[in-house]
Write a protein that holds these residues in place. Structure first.
Motif, mmCIF file in Angstrom:
data_model
loop_
_atom_site.group_PDB
_atom_site.id
_atom_site.type_symbol
_atom_site.label_atom_id
_atom_site.label_comp_id
_atom_site.label_asym_id
_atom_site.label_seq_id
_atom_site.Cartn_x
_atom_site.Cartn_y
_atom_site.Cartn_z
ATOM 1 N N LEU A 165 0.869 -1.145 0.099
ATOM 2 C CA LEU A 165 0.013 -0.138 -0.040
ATOM 3 C C LEU A 165 0.702 1.273 -0.129
ATOM 4 N N TYR A 166 0.426 2.099 -0.754
ATOM 5 C CA TYR A 166 1.149 3.481 -0.425
ATOM 6 C C TYR A 166 0.559 4.781 -0.246
ATOM 7 N N SER A 167 -0.738 4.502 0.646
ATOM 8 C CA SER A 167 -1.416 5.771 1.279
ATOM 9 C C SER A 167 -1.403 5.644 2.564
ATOM 10 N N CYS A 168 -1.963 6.716 3.340
ATOM 11 C CA CYS A 168 -1.991 6.834 4.655
ATOM 12 C C CYS A 168 -2.731 5.704 5.583
ATOM 13 N N LEU B 90 -8.457 -0.942 6.244
ATOM 14 C CA LEU B 90 -9.090 -1.564 5.102
ATOM 15 C C LEU B 90 -8.509 -1.045 3.915
ATOM 16 N N ASP B 91 -7.477 -0.387 3.808
ATOM 17 C CA ASP B 91 -7.017 0.330 2.541
ATOM 18 C C ASP B 91 -6.412 -0.743 1.703
ATOM 19 N N ILE B 92 -7.676 -1.403 0.995
ATOM 20 C CA ILE B 92 -6.978 -2.496 -0.092
ATOM 21 C C ILE B 92 -7.233 -2.023 -1.451
ATOM 22 N N CYS C 118 -6.822 -0.136 -5.167
ATOM 23 C CA CYS C 118 -6.602 -0.447 -6.559
ATOM 24 C C CYS C 118 -5.074 -0.499 -6.777
ATOM 25 N N GLY C 119 -4.476 0.400 -6.232
ATOM 26 C CA GLY C 119 -3.090 0.643 -6.580
ATOM 27 C C GLY C 119 -2.401 -0.817 -6.942
ATOM 28 N N TRP C 120 -2.163 -1.594 -6.052
ATOM 29 C CA TRP C 120 -1.643 -3.073 -6.002
ATOM 30 C C TRP C 120 -2.704 -3.904 -5.826
ATOM 31 N N VAL D 210 -9.651 -0.213 -10.807
ATOM 32 C CA VAL D 210 -9.146 0.447 -12.031
ATOM 33 C C VAL D 210 -7.942 1.229 -11.808
ATOM 34 N N THR D 211 -6.526 1.189 -12.683
ATOM 35 C CA THR D 211 -5.453 1.950 -12.158
ATOM 36 C C THR D 211 -4.960 2.280 -13.699
ATOM 37 N N LEU D 212 -4.118 3.148 -13.804
ATOM 38 C CA LEU D 212 -3.442 3.427 -15.110
ATOM 39 C C LEU D 212 -2.123 2.793 -15.029
ATOM 40 N N SER D 213 -1.511 1.934 -14.188
ATOM 41 C CA SER D 213 -0.368 1.470 -14.198
ATOM 42 C C SER D 213 -0.410 -0.038 -14.695
ATOM 43 N N GLU E 85 2.161 -1.907 -14.189
ATOM 44 C CA GLU E 85 2.557 -2.835 -13.154
ATOM 45 C C GLU E 85 1.879 -3.147 -12.019
ATOM 46 N N GLN E 86 0.832 -2.146 -11.567
ATOM 47 C CA GLN E 86 -0.151 -2.314 -10.702
ATOM 48 C C GLN E 86 -1.128 -3.441 -11.056
ATOM 49 N N TYR E 87 -1.543 -3.142 -12.431
ATOM 50 C CA TYR E 87 -2.616 -4.260 -12.955
ATOM 51 C C TYR E 87 -1.643 -5.528 -13.086
ATOM 52 N N ILE F 201 -6.822 -1.572 -16.586
ATOM 53 C CA ILE F 201 -6.273 -0.143 -16.920
ATOM 54 C C ILE F 201 -7.232 0.522 -17.514
ATOM 55 N N ARG F 202 -7.600 1.536 -16.596
ATOM 56 C CA ARG F 202 -8.821 2.234 -17.500
ATOM 57 C C ARG F 202 -8.922 3.667 -16.456
ATOM 58 N N ASP F 203 -8.851 4.548 -17.279
ATOM 59 C CA ASP F 203 -9.166 6.044 -16.884
ATOM 60 C C ASP F 203 -10.626 5.872 -16.192
ATOM 61 N N TYR F 204 -10.747 6.751 -14.911
ATOM 62 C CA TYR F 204 -12.128 6.620 -14.428
ATOM 63 C C TYR F 204 -12.869 7.398 -15.363
ATOM 64 N N ASN F 205 -12.707 8.451 -16.271
ATOM 65 C CA ASN F 205 -13.553 8.933 -16.955
ATOM 66 C C ASN F 205 -14.488 7.882 -18.041
ATOM 67 N N SER G 153 -12.266 5.861 -3.510
ATOM 68 C CA SER G 153 -11.360 6.648 -4.070
ATOM 69 C C SER G 153 -10.221 7.088 -3.021
ATOM 70 N N ILE G 154 -9.113 6.582 -3.225
ATOM 71 C CA ILE G 154 -8.151 6.854 -2.180
ATOM 72 C C ILE G 154 -6.916 7.249 -2.981
ATOM 73 N N GLY G 155 -6.332 8.354 -2.604
ATOM 74 C CA GLY G 155 -5.080 8.859 -3.103
ATOM 75 C C GLY G 155 -5.092 9.332 -4.642
ATOM 76 N N MET G 156 -6.146 9.156 -5.121
ATOM 77 C CA MET G 156 -6.366 9.509 -6.744
ATOM 78 C C MET G 156 -6.860 11.043 -7.142
ATOM 79 N N TYR G 157 -7.611 11.603 -6.282
ATOM 80 C CA TYR G 157 -8.084 12.744 -6.326
ATOM 81 C C TYR G 157 -7.180 13.752 -6.422
ATOM 82 N N LEU H 263 -10.518 2.367 -1.777
ATOM 83 C CA LEU H 263 -9.911 1.933 -2.871
ATOM 84 C C LEU H 263 -9.459 3.272 -3.734
ATOM 85 N N ALA H 264 -8.386 2.847 -4.606
ATOM 86 C CA ALA H 264 -7.882 3.988 -5.273
ATOM 87 C C ALA H 264 -8.702 3.927 -6.887
ATOM 88 N N LEU H 265 -9.851 4.384 -6.729
ATOM 89 C CA LEU H 265 -11.052 4.108 -7.823
ATOM 90 C C LEU H 265 -11.291 2.655 -7.803
#
Ligand SMILES: C[S@@+](CC[C@H](N)C(=O)[O-])C[C@H]1O[C@@H](n2cnc3c(N)ncnc32)[C@H](O)[C@@H]1O
Length: 257
Positions: free
Chosen positions: A2-5, A23-25, A27-29, A47-50, A52-54, A74-78, A89-93, A251-253
């Motif tokens: 994990l790489y958020s708070c 319970l920060d599980i 999407c990053g990894w 979803v992630t943009l990475s 490696e994370q995927y 791998i998908r943009d939230y849009n 959504s964690i750490g993506m905003y 999650l990170a979206l």
């Protein structure tokens, strides 16, 4: 990974325990979606943009035998579609850009079923005092250039207003800055303790930059010059009960059906 708070239910908890408690599980990894599926039986999508994370998340899903419950893309939230009961959504905003905040809120609202819950956690800046212009100090400029290019922080009042303007009802807001101060301090100590390995992996300039960043940002959270909040909002006016709030995870979206 994990790489958020982290969230410290007791300040003396070690960081691995604290990551579990929150319970920060994410999407990053893929930790959040797998945890949610394994422990709460939800169908979860991340979803992630990475790439490696995927890849790491796909491996994790297979290792845990969660192929029927968990998907990652791998998908943009849009470009997300579907309807979801809970969205987190964690750490993506911080990465979406200030001008895109209204569109982001509308998009999440559109994806959320009536009565659904939206959890948003992000680092925030302090609200500017009336009449004072926003100034970027040298260390902020360095972070934007070398650590997190393209990120933009806003204040919690703006985030709440954006949620309300999109039609959400804000249900809860919690400040986590002491938790991130401690998280970053522990990350910094761990990185420092493995200096030789880190330098082999990323080179000395990168290593030094990250040690300085983690130490500095820990101090900034301690002093309150930067902040972090999580906000919980609902779509519609249904009452939030222990039952429908209980399944909310972070999650990170990542979206849980
Ligand atoms: C700082 S990481 C947080 C990861 C995870 N939530 C955690 O706590 O460990 C930000 C995540 O947001 C994802 N991200 C950033 N911009 C995105 C976008 N436009 N659409 C989808 N995901 C995005 C990144 O790929 C990354 O997985």
């Amino acid at each position: 990974m994990l790489y958020s708070c982290a969230y410290f239910t007791e300040w003396h908890n070690d960081i691995d325990r604290a990551q579990h408690d929150k319970l920060d599980i994410g999407c990053g990894w893929g930790a959040l979606i797998c945890h949610a599926a394994k422990n709460y039986g939800v169908s979860a999508r991340g979803v992630t943009l990475s790439q490696e994370q995927y890849d790491r998340t796909q491996t994790r899903i297979k290792e845990m035998g969660l192929e029927d419950l968990v998907t990652v893309e791998i998908r943009d939230y849009n470009h997300l579609d579907g309807t979801y009961d809970k969205i987190s959504s964690i750490g993506m905003y911080e990465h979406i850009g200030l001008a895109n905040i209204p569109g982001y809120m509308q998009k999440v609202k559109h994806l959320l079923a009536p009565g659904g819950l939206f959890h948003n956690r992000a680092i925030a800046r302090r609200t500017r005092e009336k009449g004072r212009r926003l100034r970027f100090r040298a260390e902020h400029k360095a972070i934007l250039k070398y650590i997190f290019p393209g990120t933009a922080l806003t204040d919690i009042s703006h985030t709440q207003q954006a949620m309300e303007q999109a039609g959400f009802e804000v249900r809860d807001v919690e400040g986590w800055r002491e938790h991130y101060a401690l998280t970053c301090r522990i990350w910094c100590e761990r990185l420092y303790a493995r200096e030789d390995e880190a330098i082999v992996l990323v080179g000395e300039p990168n290593y030094r930059m990250w040690v300085a960043y983690l130490a500095g940002v820990s101090l900034s959270f301690t002093r309150g010059s930067i902040l972090i909040y999580q906000a919980l909002a609902s779509h519609g006016r249904e009452s939030v009960t222990a039952t429908n709030a209980g399944g909310l995870i972070y999650l990170a979206l990542i979206v849980a059906l």
